[in-house]
Design a protein around this motif. Structure first.
Motif, PDB file in Angstrom:
ATOM      1  N   UNK A  94       0.800  -1.226   0.000  1.00  0.00           N
ATOM      2  CA  UNK A  94       0.000   0.000   0.000  1.00  0.00           C
ATOM      3  C   UNK A  94       0.835   1.280   0.000  1.00  0.00           C
ATOM      4  N   UNK A  95       2.154   1.149  -0.058  1.00  0.00           N
ATOM      5  CA  UNK A  95       2.985   2.360  -0.054  1.00  0.00           C
ATOM      6  C   UNK A  95       3.115   2.910  -1.476  1.00  0.00           C
ATOM      7  N   UNK A  96       3.724   4.061  -1.576  1.00  0.00           N
ATOM      8  CA  UNK A  96       3.897   4.719  -2.879  1.00  0.00           C
ATOM      9  C   UNK A  96       4.664   3.821  -3.848  1.00  0.00           C
ATOM     10  N   UNK A  97       5.660   3.099  -3.338  1.00  0.00           N
ATOM     11  CA  UNK A  97       6.506   2.273  -4.194  1.00  0.00           C
ATOM     12  C   UNK A  97       6.001   0.839  -4.342  1.00  0.00           C
ATOM     13  N   UNK A 115      15.499   5.408 -18.606  1.00  0.00           N
ATOM     14  CA  UNK A 115      14.443   4.445 -18.916  1.00  0.00           C
ATOM     15  C   UNK A 115      13.360   4.432 -17.846  1.00  0.00           C
ATOM     16  N   UNK A 116      12.101   4.405 -18.292  1.00  0.00           N
ATOM     17  CA  UNK A 116      10.977   4.449 -17.368  1.00  0.00           C
ATOM     18  C   UNK A 116       9.942   3.388 -17.733  1.00  0.00           C
ATOM     19  N   UNK A 117       9.204   2.935 -16.715  1.00  0.00           N
ATOM     20  CA  UNK A 117       8.061   2.052 -16.908  1.00  0.00           C
ATOM     21  C   UNK A 117       6.803   2.789 -16.476  1.00  0.00           C
ATOM     22  N   UNK A 118       5.771   2.730 -17.293  1.00  0.00           N
ATOM     23  CA  UNK A 118       4.486   3.333 -16.973  1.00  0.00           C
ATOM     24  C   UNK A 118       3.521   2.197 -16.639  1.00  0.00           C
ATOM     25  N   UNK A 119       3.071   2.123 -15.390  1.00  0.00           N
ATOM     26  CA  UNK A 119       2.329   0.972 -14.884  1.00  0.00           C
ATOM     27  C   UNK A 119       1.017   1.431 -14.243  1.00  0.00           C
ATOM     28  N   UNK A 120      -0.083   0.832 -14.690  1.00  0.00           N
ATOM     29  CA  UNK A 120      -1.396   1.145 -14.106  1.00  0.00           C
ATOM     30  C   UNK A 120      -1.523   0.493 -12.743  1.00  0.00           C
ATOM     31  N   UNK A 121      -2.186   1.185 -11.803  1.00  0.00           N
ATOM     32  CA  UNK A 121      -2.369   0.634 -10.461  1.00  0.00           C
ATOM     33  C   UNK A 121      -3.649   1.204  -9.848  1.00  0.00           C
ATOM     34  N   UNK A 122      -4.005   0.678  -8.689  1.00  0.00           N
ATOM     35  CA  UNK A 122      -5.167   1.181  -7.953  1.00  0.00           C
ATOM     36  C   UNK A 122      -6.455   1.054  -8.717  1.00  0.00           C
ATOM     37  N   UNK A 141      11.317  -1.321  -6.131  1.00  0.00           N
ATOM     38  CA  UNK A 141      10.647  -0.336  -6.983  1.00  0.00           C
ATOM     39  C   UNK A 141      10.879   1.085  -6.494  1.00  0.00           C
ATOM     40  N   UNK A 142      11.232   1.965  -7.416  1.00  0.00           N
ATOM     41  CA  UNK A 142      11.358   3.393  -7.113  1.00  0.00           C
ATOM     42  C   UNK A 142      10.399   4.145  -8.037  1.00  0.00           C
ATOM     43  N   UNK A 143       9.303   4.623  -7.456  1.00  0.00           N
ATOM     44  CA  UNK A 143       8.310   5.378  -8.218  1.00  0.00           C
ATOM     45  C   UNK A 143       8.703   6.847  -8.194  1.00  0.00           C
ATOM     46  N   UNK A 144       8.881   7.431  -9.361  1.00  0.00           N
ATOM     47  CA  UNK A 144       9.303   8.832  -9.424  1.00  0.00           C
ATOM     48  C   UNK A 144       8.139   9.798  -9.618  1.00  0.00           C
TER      49      UNK A 144
END
Length: 368
Positions: A94-97, A115-122, A141-144
């Motif tokens: 449940x955290x940001x990452x 390089x970035x990954x775009x991932x759907x969540x929630x 995981x490091x969400x920017x």
């Protein structure tokens, strides 16, 4: 006489209107190509790298990313030109990452920021932008950045191509409000530029099928996004067809093998129990670059493919077809390994593939 002419003209208009609205599939242009025979056989190199069960592969920058369905994580990443180590991340929590859902909507791109990954969540209500390089180094995981999706495109049926917060395109899968009433809504493509939304009606009329399993098979497929975000391709799973979508011009070009069946064929399947033996798994997987579309193909039925997955002694090979973004077939070849996912690196000219057991192979494919 004049009144009679008016009646005839009205009748022609009505017939034309009916014809336009009786289409199950209506791209701007449909290109029919002849069956593409195999022109070459590629010998692969088995790498000393072990993935889990991979459903999709992406190659971005120097990273090979596998989308898996492990209980503890869903991303496995390696750098095949440098080492054989596989780093796992994409943890649930449940955290940001962390991620609430097992994502099915993932896109990779190489940006000026890396390089970035775009991932759907929630519940697909947000898109998380993952720093791939930093996540690989840290092993977590490091969400920017988190992009909140507009309420109109929230939901698991939406695949969103996010150019910016106010500039995006989406593909909405087959959907319904309540499956008990047998009222279904065809898939659609939408474009949004600075708040102005346009919906492309690729399927003007839904197939007259009450059984959801048969209907969903008719529209089943995947979407692959060109790294420069100029185009994407809808790869149909059980029709030998791809749709090339120009995200700037908002046009769709269908490319179909001439001899293969079309959408009407699905109306002849009388029971869902017959789907596995009635449909061919034409497109198993796909991968794209800025210049090429790679399709991992088959000419076997779903039932035959399921038998191959559980019996490694059944003779089988993989077929790969390479096209440009205009739909022109450039090359096709056979691979002896039974692959389930592929990705291509234009710089090294290596095609990577993972088999049903997570073994990684690579093949030299020169296209220039």
């Amino acid at each position: 006489m004049k009144e009679r002419k008016n009646i005839i003209i009205c009748l022609l208009v009505v017939l034309a209107f009916y014809a336009c609205n009786n289409k199950y599939y209506d791209p701007d242009e449909l290109i029919e190509i002849e069956y593409v025979g195999v022109s070459d056989t590629l010998k692969g190199e088995k790498l000393n790298t072990q993935f889990g069960v991979v459903s999709k592969l992406f190659f971005v920058n120097t990273y090979l990313v596998g989308l898996t369905s492990q209980s503890s994580h869903f991303l496995e990443v390696c750098r095949p030109e440098y080492d054989t180590c596989v780093v796992s991340f994409g943890e649930f929590g449940r955290s940001r990452n962390d991620f609430v859902d097992m994502p099915y909507d993932v896109h990779a791109r190489d940006t000026k920021r890396g390089p970035e990954l775009y991932i759907a969540d929630g519940g697909s209500s947000i898109t998380k932008v993952v720093d791939l390089e930093l996540s690989f180094k840290k092993g977590r995981t490091v969400v920017k950045k988190v992009i909140k999706r507009p309420s109109s495109i929230c939901g698991y049926e939406y695949h969103v191509i996010q150019k910016s917060e106010k500039d995006y395109a989406f593909y909405k899968e087959l959907s319904y409000h309540d499956s008990r009433d047998h009222i279904y809504f065809t898939p659609s493509i939408g474009f949004n530029k600075q708040g102005e939304e346009t919906v492309y009606d690729l399927y003007p009329k839904i197939l007259p099928i009450d059984d959801y399993d048969i209907l969903s098979a008719a529209y089943a497929g995947d979407i692959e996004v060109r790294p420069d975000l100029a185009k994407c391709v809808l790869v149909h799973r059980f029709i030998d067809l791809i749709d090339i979508v120009d995200l700037d011009k908002q046009t769709v070009t269908g490319v179909k093998v001439k001899e293969s069946y079309n959408f009407d064929y699905f109306t002849t399947i009388k029971d869902a129990s017959l789907v596995a033996e009635s449909l061919k798994a034409f497109n198993i997987n796909a991968s794209v670059t800025d210049n090429y579309i790679f399709q991992l193909k088959s000419d076997m039925t779903i039932k035959e493919m399921m038998e191959i997955e559980v019996n490694e002694h059944i003779p089988y090979h993989s077929t790969v077809v390479v096209s440009d973004w205009e739909g022109k077939v450039l090359r096709s070849f056979v691979i002896n390994e039974v692959l389930r996912a592929i990705a291509y690196d234009e710089k090294s000219e290596f095609l990577y593939g993972v088999d049903n057991y997570g073994c990684l192979f690579r093949y030299k494919v020169s296209l220039k």
